[in-house]
Scaffold this motif. Structure first.
Motif, PDB file in Angstrom:
ATOM      1  N   LEU A   6       0.782  -1.110  -0.386  1.00 39.36           N
ATOM      2  CA  LEU A   6      -0.008  -0.002   0.290  1.00 39.36           C
ATOM      3  C   LEU A   6       1.011   1.766  -0.108  1.00 39.36           C
ATOM      4  N   GLY A   7       0.049   2.466  -0.782  1.00 40.92           N
ATOM      5  CA  GLY A   7       1.041   4.019  -0.640  1.00 40.92           C
ATOM      6  C   GLY A   7       0.718   4.579  -2.017  1.00 40.92           C
ATOM      7  N   PRO A   8       1.245   6.121  -1.638  1.00 40.08           N
ATOM      8  CA  PRO A   8       0.395   6.832  -2.539  1.00 40.08           C
ATOM      9  C   PRO A   8       0.655   6.852  -3.206  1.00 40.08           C
ATOM     10  N   PRO A   9       0.725   7.163  -4.855  1.00 42.95           N
ATOM     11  CA  PRO A   9       1.737   7.451  -5.544  1.00 42.95           C
ATOM     12  C   PRO A   9       2.195   8.311  -5.328  1.00 42.95           C
ATOM     13  N   GLY A  10       3.599   7.837  -6.325  1.00 48.55           N
ATOM     14  CA  GLY A  10       4.665   8.828  -6.018  1.00 48.55           C
ATOM     15  C   GLY A  10       6.107   8.223  -4.578  1.00 48.55           C
ATOM     16  N   ALA A  11       4.918   7.377  -3.403  1.00 45.21           N
ATOM     17  CA  ALA A  11       5.537   6.442  -2.731  1.00 45.21           C
ATOM     18  C   ALA A  11       6.808   5.776  -2.689  1.00 45.21           C
ATOM     19  N   GLY A  12       7.075   5.009  -4.113  1.00 44.16           N
ATOM     20  CA  GLY A  12       8.416   4.297  -4.590  1.00 44.16           C
ATOM     21  C   GLY A  12       7.808   2.888  -3.856  1.00 44.16           C
ATOM     22  N   LYS A  13       6.383   2.607  -4.246  1.00 41.31           N
ATOM     23  CA  LYS A  13       6.437   0.718  -4.425  1.00 41.31           C
ATOM     24  C   LYS A  13       6.857   0.324  -5.543  1.00 41.31           C
ATOM     25  N   GLY A  14       7.110   0.964  -7.102  1.00 39.44           N
ATOM     26  CA  GLY A  14       7.950  -0.619  -7.830  1.00 39.44           C
ATOM     27  C   GLY A  14       8.415  -0.826  -7.565  1.00 39.44           C
ATOM     28  N   THR A  15       9.388   0.583  -6.845  1.00 34.02           N
ATOM     29  CA  THR A  15      10.911   0.555  -6.730  1.00 34.02           C
ATOM     30  C   THR A  15      10.672  -0.614  -5.393  1.00 34.02           C
ATOM     31  N   GLN A  16      10.495  -0.078  -4.802  1.00 39.93           N
ATOM     32  CA  GLN A  16      10.567  -1.426  -3.644  1.00 39.93           C
ATOM     33  C   GLN A  16       9.691  -2.816  -3.432  1.00 39.93           C
ATOM     34  N   LEU A 111       1.739  -4.115   4.078  1.00 37.91           N
ATOM     35  CA  LEU A 111       2.754  -3.198   3.871  1.00 37.91           C
ATOM     36  C   LEU A 111       2.632  -1.405   3.768  1.00 37.91           C
ATOM     37  N   SER A 112       2.557  -0.549   4.259  1.00 33.45           N
ATOM     38  CA  SER A 112       1.620   0.268   3.718  1.00 33.45           C
ATOM     39  C   SER A 112       3.358   1.681   4.692  1.00 33.45           C
ATOM     40  N   ILE A 113       3.725   1.877   3.310  1.00 39.19           N
ATOM     41  CA  ILE A 113       5.161   3.179   2.614  1.00 39.19           C
ATOM     42  C   ILE A 113       4.416   4.453   2.745  1.00 39.19           C
ATOM     43  N   GLU A 114       4.929   5.325   3.644  1.00 41.83           N
ATOM     44  CA  GLU A 114       4.215   6.482   4.053  1.00 41.83           C
ATOM     45  C   GLU A 114       5.384   6.939   3.516  1.00 41.83           C
ATOM     46  N   VAL A 115       4.584   8.992   3.087  1.00 42.26           N
ATOM     47  CA  VAL A 115       5.212   9.419   2.609  1.00 42.26           C
ATOM     48  C   VAL A 115       4.445  11.024   3.093  1.00 42.26           C
ATOM     49  N   ASN A 196       8.117   4.506   6.840  1.00 46.55           N
ATOM     50  CA  ASN A 196       8.103   5.771   6.713  1.00 46.55           C
ATOM     51  C   ASN A 196       9.271   5.734   4.830  1.00 46.55           C
ATOM     52  N   GLY A 197       8.455   6.139   4.553  1.00 40.93           N
ATOM     53  CA  GLY A 197       9.157   6.191   2.620  1.00 40.93           C
ATOM     54  C   GLY A 197      10.214   7.701   2.618  1.00 40.93           C
ATOM     55  N   ASP A 198      10.410   7.996   3.309  1.00 37.61           N
ATOM     56  CA  ASP A 198      10.646   9.471   2.873  1.00 37.61           C
ATOM     57  C   ASP A 198      11.620   9.951   3.700  1.00 37.61           C
ATOM     58  N   GLN A 199      12.590   8.596   3.518  1.00 42.99           N
ATOM     59  CA  GLN A 199      13.731   8.463   3.574  1.00 42.99           C
ATOM     60  C   GLN A 199      15.008   8.024   2.220  1.00 42.99           C
ATOM     61  N   ASP A 200      15.858   7.270   2.724  1.00 46.89           N
ATOM     62  CA  ASP A 200      16.832   6.633   1.188  1.00 46.89           C
ATOM     63  C   ASP A 200      16.519   5.602   1.035  1.00 46.89           C
ATOM     64  N   VAL A 201      16.339   5.859  -0.449  1.00 48.54           N
ATOM     65  CA  VAL A 201      15.759   4.361  -1.223  1.00 48.54           C
ATOM     66  C   VAL A 201      16.048   3.019  -0.382  1.00 48.54           C
ATOM     67  N   ASN A 202      17.258   2.889   0.100  1.00 42.30           N
ATOM     68  CA  ASN A 202      18.447   2.175   0.454  1.00 42.30           C
ATOM     69  C   ASN A 202      17.968   1.723   2.138  1.00 42.30           C
ATOM     70  N   VAL A 203      17.812   2.792   2.448  1.00 38.46           N
ATOM     71  CA  VAL A 203      17.458   2.558   3.956  1.00 38.46           C
ATOM     72  C   VAL A 203      15.667   2.832   4.168  1.00 38.46           C
TER      73      VAL A 203
END
Length: 213
Positions: A6-16, A111-115, A196-203
């Motif tokens: 789960l996560g809004p548009p732009g949260a980086g879901k595709g990458t993760q 799993l919810s990625i929040e930004v 928390n998706g507002d961090q470096d991608v690897n973090v």
């Protein structure tokens, strides 16, 4: 492992999603790809979906659910899968829960990625893509070496039509009205994990792996 992402548009879901699928050797199921594959292969479900789409109508819940249920029943999903883009509503989530629980293979995590919303707008509006080779950039976070030019093939970069600020705000409004209620749904089922998706991608990836353990 069976996961809903789960996560809004732009949260980086595709990458993760790709990293999670690789880490746990599970199938990444994007509902966008699922629709395209069924339509391309002219499956009975794909033909039904195409008829709605060609008429300019939304594909009804029962057909979307049928497509997903058919996919997760395949042999390659028996060891696990990650659903990206489904469910979008509580009605879809409830149908998915009924199906997986009756099969004796309930979901393990939602799993919810929040930004923060203002960060999401900056992320999406700044995206640029190469129409020739498909490479993606960001004017601030991942700029090309030469402004507006693709590093790989030298083509002029473009902004997707749905990446304008007005369109992004509308997409976020739709998400908040419909999909955000899924957070409460899965919290009540006690399978919700937030990162928390507002961090470096690897973090973000590291935190996801820790949470899923």
């Amino acid at each position: 492992m069976r996961i809903v992402l789960l996560g809004p548009p732009g949260a980086g879901k595709g990458t993760q999603a790709k990293k999670i699928a690789d880490q746990y050797s599970i199938v990444h199921i994007s509902t966008g790809d699922l629709f395209r594959d069924n339509i391309k292969n002219q499956t009975p479900l794909g033909q039904k979906a195409k008829a709605y789409m060609d008429a300019g109508n939304l594909v009804p819940d029962e057909l979307v659910i049928a497509l997903v249920e058919d996919r997760i029943s395949k042999d390659d999903c028996q060891k696990g899968y990650l659903l990206d883009g489904f469910p979008r509503t509580v009605a879809q989530a409830s149908a998915l829960s009924d199906f997986t629980e009756q099969a004796g293979k309930p979901l393990d995590f939602a799993l919810s990625i929040e930004v923060p919303e203002e960060k999401l707008i900056d992320r999406i509006v700044g995206r640029r893509v190469c129409p020739n080779c498909g490479a993606s950039y960001h004017v601030t976070f991942n700029p090309p070496k030469k402004d507006g030019i693709c590093d790989r093939c030298g083509s002029a970069l473009t902004q997707r039509k749905d990446d304008t600020e007005a369109t992004v705000k509308n997409r976020l409004d739709v998400y908040n009205k419909e999909t955000a209620s899924l957070i409460d749904y899965y919290r009540c089922k006690d399978i919700l994990v937030t990162v928390n998706g507002d961090q470096d991608v690897n973090v973000v990836t590291d935190e996801i792996f820790k949470a899923l353990k």
